[in-house]
Design an enzyme around this catalytic site. Structure first.
Site, PDB file in Angstrom:
ATOM      1  N   HIS A 155      58.695   8.438  -1.374  1.00  0.00           N
ATOM      2  CA  HIS A 155      57.605   6.953  -1.065  1.00  0.00           C
ATOM      3  C   HIS A 155      59.074   6.170  -1.557  1.00  0.00           C
ATOM      4  O   HIS A 155      58.884   5.134  -0.907  1.00  0.00           O
ATOM      5  CB  HIS A 155      56.523   7.763  -1.752  1.00  0.00           C
ATOM      6  CG  HIS A 155      55.521   6.013  -1.098  1.00  0.00           C
ATOM      7  ND1 HIS A 155      54.941   5.750  -0.483  1.00  0.00           N
ATOM      8  CD2 HIS A 155      55.967   4.882  -1.946  1.00  0.00           C
ATOM      9  CE1 HIS A 155      53.880   4.675  -0.681  1.00  0.00           C
ATOM     10  NE2 HIS A 155      54.621   4.365  -1.635  1.00  0.00           N
ATOM     11  N   GLU A 156      59.479   6.485  -3.119  1.00  0.00           N
ATOM     12  CA  GLU A 156      59.115   5.331  -3.972  1.00  0.00           C
ATOM     13  C   GLU A 156      60.876   4.825  -3.352  1.00  0.00           C
ATOM     14  O   GLU A 156      61.243   3.992  -3.710  1.00  0.00           O
ATOM     15  CB  GLU A 156      59.040   5.484  -5.251  1.00  0.00           C
ATOM     16  CG  GLU A 156      58.097   5.722  -5.636  1.00  0.00           C
ATOM     17  CD  GLU A 156      57.703   4.213  -5.373  1.00  0.00           C
ATOM     18  OE1 GLU A 156      57.186   3.141  -5.360  1.00  0.00           O
ATOM     19  OE2 GLU A 156      56.001   4.569  -5.875  1.00  0.00           O
ATOM     20  N   HIS A 159      61.266   2.502  -1.079  1.00  0.00           N
ATOM     21  CA  HIS A 159      61.491   1.317  -1.097  1.00  0.00           C
ATOM     22  C   HIS A 159      62.504   0.800  -1.430  1.00  0.00           C
ATOM     23  O   HIS A 159      63.013  -0.159  -1.916  1.00  0.00           O
ATOM     24  CB  HIS A 159      60.362   0.829  -1.992  1.00  0.00           C
ATOM     25  CG  HIS A 159      59.149   1.103  -1.692  1.00  0.00           C
ATOM     26  ND1 HIS A 159      58.357   0.471  -1.110  1.00  0.00           N
ATOM     27  CD2 HIS A 159      57.988   2.221  -2.506  1.00  0.00           C
ATOM     28  CE1 HIS A 159      56.742   0.340  -1.195  1.00  0.00           C
ATOM     29  NE2 HIS A 159      56.410   1.348  -1.315  1.00  0.00           N
ATOM     30  N   ASP A 166      54.779  -0.892   1.146  1.00  0.00           N
ATOM     31  CA  ASP A 166      53.318  -0.006   1.593  1.00  0.00           C
ATOM     32  C   ASP A 166      53.039  -0.358   2.744  1.00  0.00           C
ATOM     33  O   ASP A 166      52.807  -1.604   2.990  1.00  0.00           O
ATOM     34  CB  ASP A 166      52.882   0.286   0.290  1.00  0.00           C
ATOM     35  CG  ASP A 166      53.414   0.794  -1.011  1.00  0.00           C
ATOM     36  OD1 ASP A 166      53.828   1.822  -1.136  1.00  0.00           O
ATOM     37  OD2 ASP A 166      53.484  -0.507  -2.280  1.00  0.00           O
TER      38      ASP A 166
END
Length: 934
Positions: A155-156, A159, A166
């Site tokens: 998930h990170e 980014h 998000d």
């Protein structure tokens, strides 16, 4: 106290060294060069290394599946603190350092604030800065709240690597969908759960109730939370809640929820995360793999002492424009002030050949510093052989019995060298880091490749001495791997061209976070000026040490000096004189974080007429500094300087308001070639620090799970008072943001208007009775400069229609709306009217601006506003939960008006039936008979 000191160290270690300095490369579908750094404040724990490895292995498999068999983690370096014990398998780093770390494993940013997050303040599709995990999280102690660590790393990573955002929004957790049902902000809408308010007393939260509707927003009340079902079948999305077992994919164009007010929608123009990822260079340059990927390979690297060799150009061209002397002034500043105790420093001179002037010696006291000063060149002559200088620097390092791995070469040159390409590969293989200081307009551009490939700093200095570029360049070379209290911070850097008896007057603020080993440096071009320096109490300071040969004077104040405003007055004693002043200091107390400034451009290379963005981050510890006056100075290769005021207003080039990152577009290109960035920050009475508000991209916190219809609650998320702001004392700072290159700039200015207004990104709307009030920050005629000609405001009952068909939406009359100058606050009030559906409760609004050349901006962010509902049609929220189903699912509810009509109709029908029934019964009890009289 130990915890506080740890995040002080973490901030200084990482933020002083520049941003977005990742060394990651994609090779045959695998990411190489990933650096995971363990902060020195983390207690020694070998099991943490094992946990990091397990996290990466899990993440690599999950990433491969999530990207349709396209990406995986190939090799990862784990950077181990110098204060941990030596183990045989620990190797010395090469180009790896804390400033290049992609993932930082460090204590919480504030006590109790253990949430993972990615530092990300740039635009959609642009890389983030770094990922921050706490040791507690890596050990798996927060699995219920955030999900498995490997999944969260993916998930990170999205980014960090691809610039997505998000698919939830802590500030707007709910929205009114087209179905008129209140939905949790999420992607996809197939994720099911319950909306509930937990009622807590102290640390106990045992009761919950259904969420009520706020009478103003027509959305759920503030404390309402979305609790996801533990068992799901939905596969998307990783950028919403990767902790759900069934979630293994990113939202794509088919599954994306474009109605939700998520950060992904706001920042990426309502595109899904998979659309953004698919548009990345990573995706375009790879194809799906047919076989499973190999396991990641790990390298354990331990920080050790700093080894630096100055490789200084003394060729004939250095005799022009006072270059040799300016280089010596800057090198002396580096040796006297910037380089840290404990470092090893050597020196090499080169022209057509090279010579070692000093093998590296360790800086223990001022005696070693003075010895190195004696080795600086005094005469400029000969040709330019950059490779000879670099190779001699390697040899000097080896002569001191060091490997070149992880060593640093500080290369300064002003000339071109056709042979420099011959040693590029040797430099890359050496393991050394090349810092490149380019002096003058024709310095060899090939060295940029060496610097970029080895993780070095690239800085440019023009021949305009009053810009102080060389001293600034050397001042930027503080170590990336030392304790915060040893870092040298630049408080002032200023210069002027003056005539005889003219004065350069000014003040420098020494705030309480600095003041240790303060250093004042004055330079001149022709004749020693008169120098006066007064401390905050008005006392004249002692005599400066004068070096007439180098045309410089300095004053070093040992220990900690007085806090307050220091005043200097410097008088020129020659015509056409150039004077400069530089002031540096170190942290006064290792337990109190100093205020720091970190500057960067969003790109290292650019082609006209594309705009660039300037960023400057100002923080104390992890607390952003708000309300500072921040100015960027962008110097072209011939010394012309463009001055920009940077803003933290969440508009134009600035992505997030009040995050301590100040931004501005840069479009006024003077010429092709190199430019250099310098930033000056001043905090006065209006500057404040804000208690750390949650980062815009912090991991989704799962408040609890719905299991068999019951909520199993997790501990409440720790929150600080986000509105708390405390005054900050006055301060001054300067920072160098490095060099960048611009191409395709026309020789003569274009008569065409090439720059449209910037997109409005901070549109807000509120409703009162039958009126809607809008506020936003004014864009400019050219991005964020000047004034637009007009605004076009349109409304729609569908967010998707407004986004995809803006020109067809209903236009609001803006005849009375006269645009203000860029960065002013705009307000406008109107009555919506002409809403087609009688029972519509929400509408969507967007703005487009037009400049004098009829160039239009991108459509603004879209806002949703609740329409006024008459009181008799609305049940106050104190007594009535939202009538729509509480379970988030595709069901739709009846409008209030329809419900009222249904109830009234039912009552009428029932009353009629009852009346007829009573009449018939009475008729049977009393049959008809003749009336009689008495």
């Amino acid at each position: 106290m130990g915890l506080f000191r740890s995040f002080v160290f973490l901030l200084m270690l990482y933020l002083l060294q520049g941003s977005n300095a990742s060394l990651v490369q994609l090779n045959n579908n695998g990411y190489e060069g990933i650096i995971i750094a363990i902060d020195p404040a983390v207690p020694e724990d070998e099991t943490l290394i094992e946990k990091i490895q397990n996290m990466v292995i899990e993440a690599s498999t999950y990433l491969f599946e999530a990207t349709e068999n396209r990406f995986f983690f190939k090799n990862v370096s784990i950077l181990i603190p110098e204060n941990w014990k030596n183990i045989t398998q620990y190797k010395r780093p090469k180009h790896e350092s804390y400033k290049h770390a992609d993932v930082r494993v460090a204590p919480p940013t504030l006590p109790g604030r253990y949430e993972p997050y990615t530092k990300q303040f740039t635009a959609c599709e642009e890389k983030g800065e770094y990922i921050h995990f706490t040791p507690d999280f890596v050990h798996g102690n927060k699995r219920n709240e955030f999900g498995p660590s490997g999944r969260l790393l993916v998930h990170e990573w999205a980014h960090l690597r691809w610039g997505v955002f998000d698919e939830y929004n802590d500030d707007e957790p709910f929205y009114r969908a087209k179905s008129r049902k209140i939905e949790a902000t999420r992607c996809s809408t197939g994720i099911t759960g319950l909306n509930r308010v937990y009622m807590c007393q102290g640390n106990s939260c045992v009761k919950h109730r259904e969420c009520k509707t706020d009478s103003k927003t027509k959305l759920y009340e503030k404390d309402c939370q979305f609790f996801p079902d533990k068992d799901q079948t939905e596969k998307t999305s990783i950028m919403f809640m990767q902790g759900i077992d069934s979630v293994t994919e990113f939202c794509n164009e088919k599954t994306h929820n474009r109605e939700a007010p998520s950060l992904q929608n706001k920042m990426c123009n309502y595109r899904s995360t998979w659309e953004v990822i698919s548009n990345s260079e990573d995706f375009k340059n790879t194809t799906a793999m047919m076989a499973p990927p190999p396991l990641p390979v790990f390298s354990l690297l331990k920080i050790s002492e700093r080894i630096v060799c100055l490789v200084l150009d003394k060729s004939g061209s250095m005799a022009t424009s006072n270059r040799l002397n300016r280089m010596n002034q800057a090198a002396q500043h580096f040796l006297l002030q910037t380089v840290e105790n404990g470092s090893w420093v050597g020196m090499v001179h080169f022209d057509g050949s090279a010579s070692i002037k000093s093998n590296p010696i360790q800086i223990i006291s001022n005696s070693e510093r003075r010895k190195l000063l004696e080795s600086l060149p005094t005469v400029a002559s000969g040709g330019t052989s950059i490779c000879s200088g670099i190779k001699s620097g390697f040899q000097a390092i080896r002569n001191a019995n060091f490997q070149t791995d992880g060593s640093e070469i500080v290369l300064l040159t002003d000339g071109e060298d056709n042979t420099v390409k011959s040693c590029i590969e040797e430099v890359k293989q050496s393991g050394a880091i090349i810092h490149f200081i380019a002096l003058g307009p024709v310095a060899a551009p090939e060295v940029r490749e060496m610097s970029a490939a080895t993780g070095g700093i690239y800085v440019y200095a023009s021949d305009e001495g009053q810009n102080n570029g060389l001293i600034d360049a050397f001042a930027a070379l503080a170590s990336g791997n030392i304790d915060a209290s040893q870092q040298s911070l630049q408080l002032e850097s200023k210069g002027l061209k003056l005539n005889t008896n003219d004065w350069m007057n000014g003040t420098v603020i020494i705030d309480s976070t600095v003041g240790k080993d303060t250093f004042f440096l004055i330079t001149w071009n022709q004749q020693l000026p008169s120098i006066y320096l007064f401390d905050p109490s008005g006392t004249s300071m002692g005599t400066f040490i004068v070096n007439s040969a180098s045309k410089m004077a300095y004053l070093s104040i040992p220990g900690t000096t007085k806090v307050g405003v220091w005043t200097y007055n410097i008088q020129a004693k020659a015509s056409q004189e150039t004077l400069t002043i530089t002031v540096n200091s170190r942290a006064a107390n290792s337990f109190v974080p100093p205020i720091t400034v970190n500057a960067k451009m969003n790109k290292d290379t650019n082609s006209y007429p594309n705009p660039l963005i300037v960023y400057a981050e100002i923080v104390q510890g992890y607390l952003p500094i708000l309300g500072a006056n921040v100015t960027a100075f962008i110097e072209s290769k011939f010394g012309e300087t463009e001055v920009l005021e940077l803003l933290d207003n969440g508009a134009g080039a600035d992505s997030f308001k009040n995050d301590g990152v100040y931004s501005r577009y840069f479009t006024t290109y003077k010429e092709n070639g190199m430019y250099n960035l310098k930033v000056r920050a001043h905090g006065g009475e209006n500057a404040v620090t804000r208690s750390l508000r949650h980062p815009p991209n912090r991991a989704a916190y799962i408040p609890g799970w719905v299991v068999n219809g019951n909520i199993e609650k997790n501990p409440s998320r720790p929150e600080n008072d986000e509105d708390t702001q405390t005054n900050v004392e006055s301060f001054t700072r300067t920072a160098t943001g490095g060099a960048f290159v611009v191409s395709n700039v026309p020789q003569s200015p274009s008569s065409l208007d090439l720059f449209p207004p910037s997109q409005i990104t901070d549109l807000e709307a509120t409703s009162h009775e039958d009126e809607i009030s809008l506020t936003w920050t004014a864009p400019g005629d050219d991005f964020d400069v000047g004034k637009v000609q007009e605004y076009i405001i349109r409304i729609s009952e569908s967010i998707l229609d407004l986004r995809d068909n803006f020109d067809d939406a209903l236009q609001v009359n803006t005849t009375a709306l006269l645009p203000n100058e860029a960065n002013s606050k705009e307000t406008f009030t109107f009555k919506p009217g002409n809403i087609s559906e009688e029972n519509e409760t929400h509408i969507f609004i967007a703005i487009q601006s037009v400049d004098k050349s009829n160039l239009t901006s991108k459509v603004s962010n879209i806002v949703q506003v609740a329409l006024f509902v008459p009181q008799e049609d609305y049940i106050p929220d104190e007594t009535d939960p939202d009538p729509s189903p509480d379970k988030n699912s595709p069901k739709s509810g009846l409008s209030i008006s329809a419900l009222v009509l249904l109830v009234v109709g039912s009552v009428v029908i029932v009353s009629l039936i009852l009346s007829i029934t009573i009449y018939i019964l009475n008729k049977r009890r009393n049959p008809s008979r003749p009336r009689t009289g008495f």
